[in-house]
Design a protein around this motif. Sequence first.
Motif, short mmCIF file in Angstrom:
data_model
loop_
_atom_site.label_atom_id
_atom_site.label_comp_id
_atom_site.label_asym_id
_atom_site.label_seq_id
_atom_site.Cartn_x
_atom_site.Cartn_y
_atom_site.Cartn_z
N GLY A 65 -51.21 1.52 -2.88
CA GLY A 65 -49.97 1.10 -2.31
C GLY A 65 -49.04 2.15 -1.77
N ALA A 66 -49.10 3.18 -2.35
CA ALA A 66 -48.16 4.46 -1.63
C ALA A 66 -49.05 5.04 -0.81
CB ALA A 66 -47.94 5.37 -2.96
N VAL A 67 -50.40 5.24 -0.80
CA VAL A 67 -51.21 5.97 0.29
C VAL A 67 -51.38 5.06 1.43
CG1 VAL A 67 -53.36 6.93 0.76
CG2 VAL A 67 -52.46 7.34 -1.60
N SER A 68 -51.33 3.82 1.31
CA SER A 68 -51.55 3.12 2.35
C SER A 68 -50.15 2.62 3.31
CB SER A 68 -52.23 1.57 2.14
OG SER A 68 -51.21 0.97 1.11
N ARG A 69 -49.29 3.04 2.73
CA ARG A 69 -47.91 3.16 3.37
C ARG A 69 -47.80 3.77 4.70
NH1 ARG A 69 -43.42 3.91 -0.92
NH2 ARG A 69 -42.29 4.80 0.95
N ARG A 70 -47.25 3.24 5.76
CA ARG A 70 -47.16 4.04 6.98
C ARG A 70 -46.68 5.44 6.85
NH1 ARG A 70 -47.89 2.77 12.09
NH2 ARG A 70 -46.31 4.31 14.03
N ASP A 71 -45.38 5.22 6.29
CA ASP A 71 -44.59 6.58 6.26
C ASP A 71 -45.19 7.79 5.28
OD1 ASP A 71 -44.18 4.88 3.78
OD2 ASP A 71 -42.11 5.86 3.62
N ILE A 72 -46.45 7.29 4.42
CA ILE A 72 -47.20 8.15 3.86
C ILE A 72 -48.30 8.78 4.57
CG2 ILE A 72 -48.25 8.90 1.57
CD1 ILE A 72 -45.83 7.32 0.09
N LEU A 73 -48.98 7.56 5.10
CA LEU A 73 -50.27 7.70 5.36
C LEU A 73 -50.17 8.59 6.83
CD1 LEU A 73 -53.18 6.89 5.78
CD2 LEU A 73 -52.64 4.90 7.05
N LEU A 74 -49.25 8.66 7.70
CA LEU A 74 -49.21 9.41 8.94
C LEU A 74 -48.94 10.72 8.58
CD1 LEU A 74 -47.29 7.13 11.58
CD2 LEU A 74 -49.64 7.71 11.17
N PRO A 75 -47.92 11.20 7.93
CA PRO A 75 -47.65 12.50 7.43
C PRO A 75 -48.71 13.12 6.70
CG PRO A 75 -45.85 11.57 6.91
CD PRO A 75 -46.94 10.38 7.26
N THR A 76 -49.77 12.34 5.78
CA THR A 76 -50.87 12.92 5.38
C THR A 76 -51.81 13.34 6.27
OG1 THR A 76 -50.46 11.47 3.34
CG2 THR A 76 -52.76 12.23 3.57
N ALA A 77 -52.13 12.34 7.39
CA ALA A 77 -52.98 12.60 8.42
C ALA A 77 -52.75 13.73 9.05
CB ALA A 77 -53.22 11.38 9.38
N PHE A 78 -51.40 14.05 9.28
CA PHE A 78 -50.89 15.30 9.73
C PHE A 78 -51.28 16.64 9.03
CE2 PHE A 78 -47.61 18.38 10.11
CZ PHE A 78 -47.65 18.99 11.37
N VAL A 79 -50.91 16.45 7.90
CA VAL A 79 -51.19 17.43 6.94
C VAL A 79 -52.85 17.90 7.01
CG1 VAL A 79 -51.51 18.24 4.72
CG2 VAL A 79 -49.44 17.29 5.47
N PHE A 80 -53.72 16.52 6.97
CA PHE A 80 -54.98 16.95 6.90
C PHE A 80 -55.53 17.56 8.46
CE2 PHE A 80 -59.37 15.58 8.29
CZ PHE A 80 -60.27 15.95 7.33
N MET A 81 -55.17 17.25 9.41
CA MET A 81 -55.55 17.65 10.82
C MET A 81 -55.21 19.26 11.03
SD MET A 81 -55.32 14.59 13.59
CE MET A 81 -53.47 14.19 12.85
N TRP A 82 -53.85 19.37 10.46
CA TRP A 82 -53.39 20.76 10.36
C TRP A 82 -54.16 21.86 9.89
CZ3 TRP A 82 -48.16 22.90 11.40
CH2 TRP A 82 -48.10 24.17 10.91
#
Length: 228
Positions: A65-82
């Motif tokens: 539930g935490a990972v699928s939240r938009r406010d967590i998912l988008l920063p996580t995607a940013f960190v991965f692409m970084w």
Amino acid sequence: TRTVFGVTAFFPLVVSLSSLLIDEKPVARRAAQGGGPQYTSLQGALALNPGLGSRLLEQGKTLWGAVSRRDILLPTAFVFMWQATPSADSAMFYFQTNELGFTPEFLGRVRLVSCIASLAGITLYNTAFKAVPLRKMLLWAMVLGAALGSTSLILVSGLNRELGLSDQLFVLGDSALLTVLGQVSFMPILVLAARLCPEGVEATLFATLMSILNAGSFVAGALGAGLT
């Protein structure tokens, strides 16, 4: 060479041996001493804690539930692409050793300078940039990283020699500068990861984010090797 490998293997060996001093009784042994049946570690943990399975399931649901939240998912995607940005480290290593003729001794000095610069970057962040907002910090880190990351072209083209800088001196300075910038830009990523963790799954989610960070680094190395 044998001495170097021996020294580098000694300290991890000391850490491994120190684990023998940890006094921890296995779950199966405690169950056997109590007269009950013997289990494997997981079976014993579930037997001695009947509610453990349901708690693990609930923890997994909370984590998803935490990972699928938009406010967590988008920063996580940013960190991965970084972290997944392709790098030319393998190609540069080949160029430095085969074209420029850098010796293992000099490459060791470069590594030493990088380690010292890494500590300097952490100190610089804690003393000067810790209060800077994350958005502003990451923006300038990306801008400076894009500019300074192109300095390898100066070495490849030989422009540094035209400017009166030897290859060795340029590599030492470039390595120190890029390491300081990389460490200063990496610290906000750790701060961002810590802030993303909601209450109740802090440790689990932070470990998940660090795994995603490491996966990005692996992808960056693979992409860099494929492109070069």
